[in-house]
Every structure is written in C-alpha cells, then in structure tokens.
Design a protein around this motif. Sequence first.
Motif, PDB file in Angstrom:
ATOM      1  N   ILE A   1       0.629  -1.331   0.024  1.00  0.00           N
ATOM      2  CA  ILE A   1       0.507  -0.062  -0.406  1.00  0.00           C
ATOM      3  C   ILE A   1       1.140   0.912   0.553  1.00  0.00           C
ATOM      4  O   ILE A   1       0.597   2.186  -0.589  1.00  0.00           O
ATOM      5  CB  ILE A   1      -0.945  -0.114   1.087  1.00  0.00           C
ATOM      6  N   LYS A   2       2.109   1.334   0.486  1.00  0.00           N
ATOM      7  CA  LYS A   2       3.127   2.810   0.938  1.00  0.00           C
ATOM      8  C   LYS A   2       3.296   2.454  -0.781  1.00  0.00           C
ATOM      9  O   LYS A   2       3.381   3.767  -1.102  1.00  0.00           O
ATOM     10  CB  LYS A   2       4.136   2.098   1.880  1.00  0.00           C
ATOM     11  N   ASP A   3       3.698   0.718  -1.345  1.00  0.00           N
ATOM     12  CA  ASP A   3       4.994   1.930  -2.215  1.00  0.00           C
ATOM     13  C   ASP A   3       3.891   2.358  -3.788  1.00  0.00           C
ATOM     14  O   ASP A   3       4.048   2.767  -4.104  1.00  0.00           O
ATOM     15  CB  ASP A   3       5.507   0.113  -2.705  1.00  0.00           C
ATOM     16  N   GLU A   4       2.310   2.041  -3.462  1.00  0.00           N
ATOM     17  CA  GLU A   4       1.502   2.405  -4.657  1.00  0.00           C
ATOM     18  C   GLU A   4       1.089   3.867  -4.300  1.00  0.00           C
ATOM     19  O   GLU A   4       0.663   4.133  -5.392  1.00  0.00           O
ATOM     20  CB  GLU A   4       0.476   1.720  -4.286  1.00  0.00           C
ATOM     21  N   ALA A   5       0.987   4.147  -2.737  1.00  0.00           N
ATOM     22  CA  ALA A   5       0.581   5.231  -2.391  1.00  0.00           C
ATOM     23  C   ALA A   5       1.481   6.830  -3.059  1.00  0.00           C
ATOM     24  O   ALA A   5       1.110   7.198  -3.932  1.00  0.00           O
ATOM     25  CB  ALA A   5       0.241   5.787  -1.360  1.00  0.00           C
ATOM     26  N   HIS A   6       2.757   5.799  -2.789  1.00  0.00           N
ATOM     27  CA  HIS A   6       3.971   7.127  -3.544  1.00  0.00           C
ATOM     28  C   HIS A   6       3.793   6.739  -5.257  1.00  0.00           C
ATOM     29  O   HIS A   6       4.092   7.817  -5.989  1.00  0.00           O
ATOM     30  CB  HIS A   6       5.606   6.341  -3.513  1.00  0.00           C
ATOM     31  N   LEU A   7       3.648   5.701  -5.298  1.00  0.00           N
ATOM     32  CA  LEU A   7       3.169   5.691  -7.211  1.00  0.00           C
ATOM     33  C   LEU A   7       2.124   6.432  -7.858  1.00  0.00           C
ATOM     34  O   LEU A   7       2.581   7.296  -8.462  1.00  0.00           O
ATOM     35  CB  LEU A   7       3.345   4.292  -7.944  1.00  0.00           C
TER      36      LEU A   7
ATOM     37  N   ALA B   1       1.242   9.159  -6.326  1.00  0.00           N
ATOM     38  CA  ALA B   1       1.407  10.364  -5.928  1.00  0.00           C
ATOM     39  C   ALA B   1       2.673  10.787  -6.869  1.00  0.00           C
ATOM     40  O   ALA B   1       2.438  11.718  -7.312  1.00  0.00           O
ATOM     41  CB  ALA B   1       2.400  10.519  -4.635  1.00  0.00           C
ATOM     42  N   LYS B   2       3.621  10.155  -7.725  1.00  0.00           N
ATOM     43  CA  LYS B   2       4.344  10.345  -8.608  1.00  0.00           C
ATOM     44  C   LYS B   2       3.574  10.502  -9.582  1.00  0.00           C
ATOM     45  O   LYS B   2       4.019  11.128 -10.248  1.00  0.00           O
ATOM     46  CB  LYS B   2       5.681   9.094  -8.685  1.00  0.00           C
ATOM     47  N   ALA B   3       2.339   9.662  -9.933  1.00  0.00           N
ATOM     48  CA  ALA B   3       1.997   9.829 -10.801  1.00  0.00           C
ATOM     49  C   ALA B   3       0.510  10.903 -11.296  1.00  0.00           C
ATOM     50  O   ALA B   3       0.271  11.695 -12.176  1.00  0.00           O
ATOM     51  CB  ALA B   3       1.029   8.672 -11.733  1.00  0.00           C
ATOM     52  N   GLY B   4       1.175  12.403 -10.073  1.00  0.00           N
ATOM     53  CA  GLY B   4      -0.413  12.839 -10.401  1.00  0.00           C
ATOM     54  C   GLY B   4      -1.118  13.160  -9.374  1.00  0.00           C
ATOM     55  O   GLY B   4      -1.849  14.201  -8.825  1.00  0.00           O
ATOM     56  N   ALA B   5      -1.287  12.484  -8.214  1.00  0.00           N
ATOM     57  CA  ALA B   5      -2.503  12.644  -7.425  1.00  0.00           C
ATOM     58  C   ALA B   5      -1.753  13.477  -6.328  1.00  0.00           C
ATOM     59  O   ALA B   5      -1.290  13.196  -5.310  1.00  0.00           O
ATOM     60  CB  ALA B   5      -2.479  11.291  -6.539  1.00  0.00           C
TER      61      ALA B   5
ATOM     62  N   GLY C   1      -3.746  15.128  -3.996  1.00  0.00           N
ATOM     63  CA  GLY C   1      -3.937  14.541  -2.404  1.00  0.00           C
ATOM     64  C   GLY C   1      -2.755  13.496  -1.710  1.00  0.00           C
ATOM     65  O   GLY C   1      -2.602  14.339  -0.602  1.00  0.00           O
ATOM     66  N   LEU C   2      -2.762  13.015  -2.441  1.00  0.00           N
ATOM     67  CA  LEU C   2      -1.717  11.842  -1.506  1.00  0.00           C
ATOM     68  C   LEU C   2      -0.103  12.601  -1.987  1.00  0.00           C
ATOM     69  O   LEU C   2       0.198  12.608  -0.775  1.00  0.00           O
ATOM     70  CB  LEU C   2      -1.141  10.632  -2.526  1.00  0.00           C
ATOM     71  N   GLN C   3      -0.211  13.700  -2.001  1.00  0.00           N
ATOM     72  CA  GLN C   3       1.374  14.282  -2.445  1.00  0.00           C
ATOM     73  C   GLN C   3       1.591  15.169  -0.933  1.00  0.00           C
ATOM     74  O   GLN C   3       2.522  14.938   0.105  1.00  0.00           O
ATOM     75  CB  GLN C   3       1.422  15.173  -3.308  1.00  0.00           C
ATOM     76  N   ASN C   4      -0.259  15.666  -0.511  1.00  0.00           N
ATOM     77  CA  ASN C   4      -0.223  16.632   0.424  1.00  0.00           C
ATOM     78  C   ASN C   4       0.071  15.319   2.210  1.00  0.00           C
ATOM     79  O   ASN C   4       0.419  15.967   3.101  1.00  0.00           O
ATOM     80  CB  ASN C   4      -1.554  16.808   0.569  1.00  0.00           C
ATOM     81  N   ILE C   5      -0.423  14.024   2.278  1.00  0.00           N
ATOM     82  CA  ILE C   5      -0.078  13.245   3.450  1.00  0.00           C
ATOM     83  C   ILE C   5       0.641  12.248   3.944  1.00  0.00           C
ATOM     84  O   ILE C   5       1.135  12.258   4.598  1.00  0.00           O
ATOM     85  CB  ILE C   5      -1.720  12.523   3.626  1.00  0.00           C
ATOM     86  N   ILE C   6       1.617  11.752   2.672  1.00  0.00           N
ATOM     87  CA  ILE C   6       2.086  10.701   3.151  1.00  0.00           C
ATOM     88  C   ILE C   6       3.462  10.993   2.767  1.00  0.00           C
ATOM     89  O   ILE C   6       4.250  12.069   2.480  1.00  0.00           O
ATOM     90  CB  ILE C   6       1.901   9.334   1.672  1.00  0.00           C
ATOM     91  N   PRO C   7       4.550  10.417   3.494  1.00  0.00           N
ATOM     92  CA  PRO C   7       5.812  10.883   3.613  1.00  0.00           C
ATOM     93  C   PRO C   7       6.641  10.998   2.359  1.00  0.00           C
ATOM     94  O   PRO C   7       6.263   9.716   1.742  1.00  0.00           O
ATOM     95  CB  PRO C   7       6.107  10.135   5.330  1.00  0.00           C
ATOM     96  N   GLY C   8       7.401  11.052   2.372  1.00  0.00           N
ATOM     97  CA  GLY C   8       8.500  11.380   0.982  1.00  0.00           C
ATOM     98  C   GLY C   8       7.834  11.771  -0.244  1.00  0.00           C
ATOM     99  O   GLY C   8       8.881  10.738  -1.315  1.00  0.00           O
ATOM    100  N   ALA C   9       6.730  11.891  -0.516  1.00  0.00           N
ATOM    101  CA  ALA C   9       6.180  12.194  -1.763  1.00  0.00           C
ATOM    102  C   ALA C   9       6.705  13.374  -1.787  1.00  0.00           C
ATOM    103  O   ALA C   9       6.803  14.569  -1.335  1.00  0.00           O
ATOM    104  CB  ALA C   9       4.553  11.748  -1.303  1.00  0.00           C
TER     105      ALA C   9
END
Length: 141
Positions: free
Chosen positions: A119-125, A127-131, A133-141
């Motif tokens: 889940i963490k790896d997918e969340a980073h992907l 965020a890199k793809a332009g999500a 909202g995820l960039q705002n809440i996950i660490p290291g995005a």
Amino acid sequence: MQDRSWTAERLARCGLPHDDACALCDQEEETMQHLLAGCSFSRQVWHEILGWARAPIGLPVPDTPLQLWWSSSLDLVPASMRNGLSSLIILSAWWIWKHHNTCIFEGARPSITFTSNTIKDEAHLWAKAGATGLQNIIPGA
C-alpha cells in the motif's frame, strides 16, 4: 459498498461452495464489513497505514459501515487532506481485498507487512503519477 464482492457470505447466499471463516484472520465469518473493518488483520493494516500517513482519524469501526466511517473521517480532517485521505482509503481497501484473494486463490499466507508495504509503495507511485492529494499526506512524496 454495494455488496457485490464474492465474500463467503455472498457465496453462501448464492448456494456456492465456500469456507465460512475469514481467509485473513480465520476468526469470524467472512463478510465485506468484517474483511475491511472488523478483521484483526485488516485493523492492523489500517493502523499501520493511517499512522504512516499521520492521518488524524480513528480506525474503521467493526459495526459501522465502511462508507459511514469514511465520510465521517473526511469531516474530521482539513479540506487540504480530504482527497489524499480518500485515495489512501480506496487504495488500502483495494489491497486488503487483493491480498485476501491471493490468500484464497494462490495459497499465500496473510502478511500484514507485505500488505502495508505494498500500500505504501502504491501510494508513492500514485503520488508520482500526479495524485496531489496523496502528496499532501504521505511521507516522502
């Protein structure tokens, strides 16, 4: 949310062969509500993911429909976090379901670490793809 997933409960309603116990915890009857909110396995995954994202919300409540927990959780966070939190909830529920299916159809053993890390790896992907909202809440995005 529309009760269309093939859990043991739905298989039983349709008269199809199934194991009654949850494939992830082997402790209770497998319903979608149990699988995503009440299962000890899923609750540990939610704890890991929500803590990692520093989301100021509680875990899903076993006796409360997931969509009600989701909507009430969005009311608790600032507007800038809502899209990211929704994405994270969708992503987490999807991977819990996928891991459940891997356990059933491929004989995998339930793994909280594998599921949480995926889940963490997918969340980073995402965020890199332009999500954003995820960039705002996950660490290291």
